[in-house]
Design a protein around this motif. Structure first.
Motif, short mmCIF file in Angstrom:
data_model
loop_
_atom_site.label_atom_id
_atom_site.label_comp_id
_atom_site.label_asym_id
_atom_site.label_seq_id
_atom_site.Cartn_x
_atom_site.Cartn_y
_atom_site.Cartn_z
N CYS A 8 0.88 -1.14 0.00
CA CYS A 8 0.00 0.00 0.00
C CYS A 8 0.92 1.20 0.00
O CYS A 8 2.09 1.10 0.33
CB CYS A 8 -0.87 0.00 1.22
SG CYS A 8 -0.12 0.77 2.60
N HIS A 134 -5.74 -3.04 6.98
CA HIS A 134 -4.37 -2.54 6.90
C HIS A 134 -4.36 -1.01 6.75
O HIS A 134 -3.67 -0.30 7.49
CB HIS A 134 -3.66 -3.22 5.71
CG HIS A 134 -2.29 -2.69 5.43
ND1 HIS A 134 -1.14 -3.40 5.68
CD2 HIS A 134 -1.88 -1.50 4.91
CE1 HIS A 134 -0.08 -2.68 5.33
NE2 HIS A 134 -0.50 -1.51 4.86
N GLU A 135 -5.15 -0.50 5.79
CA GLU A 135 -5.17 0.94 5.54
C GLU A 135 -5.73 1.71 6.74
O GLU A 135 -5.32 2.83 7.03
CB GLU A 135 -5.99 1.27 4.29
CG GLU A 135 -5.46 0.65 3.00
CD GLU A 135 -4.04 1.04 2.65
OE1 GLU A 135 -3.61 2.14 3.04
OE2 GLU A 135 -3.34 0.21 2.02
N HIS A 138 -3.20 2.89 9.04
CA HIS A 138 -2.56 4.13 8.62
C HIS A 138 -3.41 5.35 9.00
O HIS A 138 -2.88 6.38 9.37
CB HIS A 138 -2.30 4.13 7.12
CG HIS A 138 -1.29 3.10 6.69
ND1 HIS A 138 -0.15 2.86 7.40
CD2 HIS A 138 -1.26 2.26 5.63
CE1 HIS A 138 0.56 1.91 6.81
NE2 HIS A 138 -0.10 1.52 5.72
N GLU A 165 4.49 0.25 8.21
CA GLU A 165 3.81 -0.82 7.47
C GLU A 165 3.71 -2.09 8.31
O GLU A 165 2.73 -2.82 8.23
CB GLU A 165 4.54 -1.12 6.16
CG GLU A 165 4.51 0.02 5.16
CD GLU A 165 3.11 0.38 4.69
OE1 GLU A 165 2.15 -0.36 5.00
OE2 GLU A 165 2.97 1.41 4.02
N TYR A 209 7.21 -4.83 5.03
CA TYR A 209 5.90 -5.39 5.41
C TYR A 209 6.08 -6.68 6.21
O TYR A 209 5.52 -6.84 7.28
CB TYR A 209 5.06 -5.65 4.16
CG TYR A 209 4.63 -4.38 3.46
CD1 TYR A 209 5.57 -3.60 2.80
CD2 TYR A 209 3.32 -3.95 3.49
CE1 TYR A 209 5.21 -2.42 2.18
CE2 TYR A 209 2.94 -2.77 2.87
CZ TYR A 209 3.89 -2.02 2.21
OH TYR A 209 3.53 -0.85 1.62
#
Ligand SMILES: [Zn+2]
Length: 1016
Positions: A8, A134-135, A138, A165, A209
């Motif tokens: 990403c 996952h996003e 962030h 990450e 990652y």
């Protein structure tokens, strides 16, 4: 070597680039979306799904993960966080919310301006949820840094990628994830375990990652999840040393040692992978880059795979499956100008049953198509599938009449069957489950595929093998190895072969569907495993008529293809449903609330993205001159369809106020914009004229004694103002081709101010004493015109067709081609037309590049011959055209009267250039010396150029700009060599030695340096 992993992006700065460039590739938008908005307590979802159920489900999941992260991190989102959801990855790649291009391998983005989470629906619910989860981490990271009193979003940028990450992977995947385990085992086996310092410094070597995930697992086990935020905060402000000391009471060395010890203890007893006999294509992966999706032809004679050095250079290779020798190569460019990209990371292609044709998934015109390549006569044919915009993993029926593949519509993936004869396409698993990776059974009567239909809970959508009987539409589900993903089925004989990540490795297994999978046999015993850069990457193929096997093994940090036969593999019967991996932490204990979700329509609202100082200076673009320095503001709407940038400067007095405002609309396939500017220039700054004044009344006025003198000092300040209106548009036909058009109107006018000061010079001490200043006087227009400062206007329209599929090497393009055909017309004071034809082609034979260019530039149709070359003189000796005819190099030749400078001027010019480029310093494997900070190429060049003017221009006395010595044009040439140096990808400098050749003579060698000119 750049790796294509599924990643990403965290974007921190997005420059607004409305300026259309001479070359460059495009980010086309093939569709126009009608966005809606859905709202939940913590999120605002932007989507264009007709079916509101998709949006509701995504928001429910986002809220569920929010609850989990809130619990683990002890922090919650205070601001409603935007999410932009796309139907599929191709639509996602067209997003305007970020300006940069999105390539294959990017599955989601969280950007810093508005904290937008941007991602597409994936082929399985499990993948989609992982990207979202996952996003979302962030988004937490951004808000955490924004909301803290002591932290700033810049602090987030100072964190190494493995922490940022890695945390997103750790929180979204939990502790047990076979892909990360495989990396850890490989590091133990091949003695390649990184220290913390290595993770920080060598990001390209230690994939952030996987290693970041492993780091946080160990961190949380030893120190607890509650230390995550304090540690990140300390690290971002005061660096690694302080963070490890203050929060963890250790140092990076001790931490690394302890971590490595723990992992070694866990995996120390492992042995290196024993590889069954067969062919090993390791040398291919060393030479060609990472290898993807190996696919064997049904008779086992050919092996097709994709190799990618970096994203722009993928190619399909067809090799002999006995010797491994490459027989054919098809680059993306060779598939035709309609093809924007080859898809290969999470999809394979397929062979026709007669072993002659290969079907590849490509992107064209904003959707997936099948590119069917005849391997023998190399003909290609693009097949459009109306039923679905994105498709993956095709399989050709044994009778050759049909293709089955996975398609994605309205947030659901299903299997589709395309019939070649009837040209029809049918959805054969029309339901809400995820269905993917289909293959035909050997008898062609059923389809074997991967689905999440076996899992009951929505928490973990386990994937397993299913079989659809085409005659009665009945689906058999084979549970196989539980709490593992069983994927990538292949059929041979009575068996179904598949991959399973059971036991934190990835191996080949098989079962007989007739026995309903009571007996499972394990065929390989790898401790790392058969895996690519993504767990969904196809890495395994069985030739349906010969039983040959091809697979990608991850070992010693490399992905290599191995070829063997099923008969050569050891078969070990395992009882099914044996003990599974360690259970997950109790995330399901946190029961999510049924959140209230509201739906509405999207309205364009501008919001400030960025406000700050830009660099200083004025830039020249094809729209004339622009402001480059001062206060800059960027505004855009949530979807990025409309963007406004504004720059304001004030250097000096109020008259020197300059401003430029630019609007860009990218909602539709035709992107257009408007710019307004007022640009002031000061010149002849206070040029001074000093004179003695004898005017008696003036002398009286200032009481000047008869022995003293009165001195008048007069200074002039002149200003040029450019007022500019520009309209520009670009219509991308594909990623590599576009139509461009534009119009610009420029008004130039001048102003002048006269400043007068008086001084007294006394005879006894000869000193100038200031007496008085006169009020500044405006200089009249007539006076200005006398000086040649006459106002004028410049109006231009132009139309261009531009193509660029080139690949940039160290300092110049190395592959592909570029061209630009441009017609432009000037009106007003400088009326004339011009035509540019520019074509460049690059031939690459590793490591050499042969670059060629043919160029014509002509001006014609002027109402007044004076107009040609008055504004931008045409000169064939510019360093971006030819070597050895510019600056000092030219001066040396003209001073010895060898060359008349006029030979280089004209109203038309033509060039032919040939250059051989050889990389010297570069990133690893791309040059002779590994030194990426300063990349360089050694070049040998031959330049031909000629400039000429039409006859009447030559005879005209007033036109000193044109050759007057001769009626014929003088062809010029130069040969030589040079080195181009690329300093930190910031500036390119080219020292060279050239031998100019003209009038049939080779002249003395000339050395020179070209600045700021990247190779053509
Ligand atoms: Zn990420």
């Amino acid at each position: 070597m750049k790796n294509i992993y599924l990643i990403c992006f965290i974007l921190v700065y997005l420059p607004l680039n409305a300026q259309i460039q001479y070359f460059g590739q495009n980010k086309p938008r093939y569709k126009t979306f009608n966005f809606r908005v859905a709202q939940s307590p913590h999120f605002e979802l932007y989507h264009y799904f007709e079916n509101l159920k998709v949006a509701t489900e995504v928001l429910q999941k986002a809220e569920k993960w929010h609850t989990k992260y809130e619990y683990l991190l002890r922090f919650s989102l205070k601001k409603t966080n935007p999410i932009i959801l796309y139907n599929n990855v191709i639509d996602f790649q067209e997003t305007r919310a970020v300006n940069s291009g999105i390539g294959e391998g990017t599955s989601g983005i969280t950007e810093s301006f508005k904290n937008r989470i941007i991602f597409p629906i994936q082929f399985t619910t499990k993948q989609t949820e992982h990207v979202l989860a996952h996003e979302l981490v962030h988004a937490f990271q951004y808000q955490l840094f924004e909301q803290s009193d002591s932290l700033h979003s810049e602090n987030l940028q100072s964190l190494p990628l493995f922490l940022v990450e890695g945390l997103a992977e750790y929180l979204s995947l939990d502790k047990n994830y076979f892909h990360t385990e495989i990396w850890l085992k490989d590091a133990v086996l091949y003695n390649n375990f990184p220290t913390i310092d290595a993770l920080v410094e060598q990001e390209s070597k230690y994939f952030p990652y996987r290693w970041g995930h492993a780091f946080w697992i160990f961190f949380a086990e030893k120190y607890g999840n509650h230390q995550i935020i304090p540690f990140l905060a300390e690290y971002s402000q005061n660096g690694a040393k302080k963070a490890f000391a203050k929060i963890l009471h250790t140092d990076t060395e001790k931490f690394s040692e302890e971590w490595q010890k723990r992992i070694s203890l866990k995996y120390g007893s492992l042995n290196k992978n024993k590889i069954p006999e067969g062919i090993n294509l390791t040398e291919h992966s060393n030479k060609l880059g990472i290898l993807y999706s190996p696919t064997l032809s049904p008779n086992g004679q050919y092996l097709a795979y994709i190799a990618a050095h970096h994203q722009s250079e993928q190619a399909l290779y067809v090799s002999d499956a006995i010797t491994g020798k490459v027989l054919n190569k098809f680059t993306q460019a060779s598939l035709g100008k309609k093809v924007d990209a080859i898809n290969f990371v999470e999809t394979s292609g397929c062979w026709s049953p007669d072993n002659r044709k290969f079907a590849l998934i490509v992107q064209s015109n904003g959707k997936n198509k099948l590119c069917i390549i005849d391997i023998q006569d190399k003909s290609k044919h693009l097949l459009s599938i109306a039923a679905s915009d994105v498709i993956a993993n095709p399989s050709w029926s044994p009778d050759g009449n049909e293709l089955v593949f996975s398609g994605l519509n309205n947030g659901e993936s299903d299997l589709f069957c395309y019939n070649f004869r009837e040209k029809t396409c049918k959805n054969i698993t029309n339901d809400s489950f995820s269905d993917t990776q289909p293959v035909w059974s050997v008898d062609g009567k059923s389809i074997i595929f991967v689905s999440d239909r076996a899992s009951k809970s929505s928490e973990r959508q386990q994937l397993t093998i299913c079989q659809l009987n085409l005659s009665n539409e009945q689906i058999d589900i084979f549970p196989l190895l539980k709490s593992a993903d069983n994927t990538q089925p292949q059929a041979f004989g009575e068996y179904i072969y598949f991959l399973s990540d059971f036991g934190d490795s990835r191996n080949i297994y098989r079962f007989k569907p007739k026995n309903m999978a009571t007996t499972i046999e394990k065929l390989t015993k790898f401790d790392t495993g058969i895996i690519g850069t993504s767990p969904y990457a196809p890495v395994f193929s069985v030739a349906q008529k010969s039983g040959k096997i091809a697979y990608i093994l991850f070992q010693n940090h490399q992905y290599d293809i191995y070829l063997t036969a099923i008969e050569d593999l050891e078969k070990n019967i395992i009882s099914k449903n044996i003990a599974t991996t360690i259970p997950l932490p109790p995330t399901s204990d946190i029961t999510p609330l049924a959140h209230i979700i509201t739906h509405g329509y999207y309205k364009t609202k501008f919001k400030l993205d960025y406000l700050g100082n830009s660099g200083i200076g004025i830039n020249a673009s094809r729209w004339g001159t622009g402001l480059g320095g001062g206060l800059i503001g960027l505004f855009s709407d949530m979807l990025g369809n409309n963007q406004i940038s504004a720059i304001a400067t004030l250097n000096g007095e109020l008259q020197d106020f300059g401003a430029q405002i630019q609007y860009l609309n990218q909602k539709k396939p035709l992107q257009w914009g408007l710019s307004l500017a007022r640009i002031p220039y000061r010149f002849s700054d206070y040029s001074k004229i000093v004179s003695y004044q004898n005017n008696p009344s003036l002398r009286n006025q200032y009481n000047i004694l008869s022995n003293d003198s009165l001195i008048q000092s007069t200074s002039y300040l002149h200003r040029l103002y450019i007022n500019q209106v520009g309209l520009f548009g670009t219509y991308p036909l594909s990623k590599s081709r576009r139509l461009e058009f534009g119009a610009s109107f420029n008004w130039y006018h001048y102003s002048g101010t006269k400043y007068v000061d008086y001084y007294k010079n006394t005879s006894n001490n000869n000193q100038n004493i200031f007496i008085a200043s006169k009020k500044p006087e405006k200089i009249s227009t007539a006076e200005l015109e006398e000086l040649g400062y006459t106002p004028f206007s410049l109006k231009q329209i132009y139309l261009a067709y531009v193509g660029d599929n080139s690949v940039f090497g160290n300092t110049a393009p190395i592959k592909g081609h570029r061209y630009r055909l441009e017609f432009s017309q000037y009106f007003g004071n400088f009326a004339q037309n011009s035509l540019t034809l520019d074509y460049r082609k690059y031939f690459h034979w590793q490591p050499f590049t042969l670059a060629t260019r043919a160029y014509y530039f002509g001006r014609f149709g002027a109402t007044n011959d004076n107009n040609y070359n008055k504004l931008y003189p045409m000169f064939v000796g510019y360093p971006w055209y030819m070597h050895g005819y510019w600056g000092n190099a030219l001066r040396k030749q003209t001073s010895t009267l060898q060359l008349n400078e006029n030979y280089l001027r004209g109203t038309k010019m033509a060039l032919a250039n040939i250059e051989i480029r050889l990389p010297i310093t570069a990133e690893k494997h791309q040059g002779f010396i590994n030194f990426p900070a300063i990349k360089s190429d050694f070049n040998i060049f031959v330049d031909f150029g000629v400039a000429w003017a039409k006859k009447q221009a030559i005879n005209s006395e007033s036109l000193s700009l044109y050759p007057t010595t001769s009626n014929s044009a003088h062809p010029l040439m130069s040969i030589g060599s040079g080195i181009r140096l690329n300093f930190f990808n910031y500036i390119i400098v080219e020292p060279f030695v050239a031998f100019p050749i003209y009038d049939n003579k080779i002249r003395q060698a000339i050395g020179g340096i070209n600045f700021l000119v990247p190779g053509w």
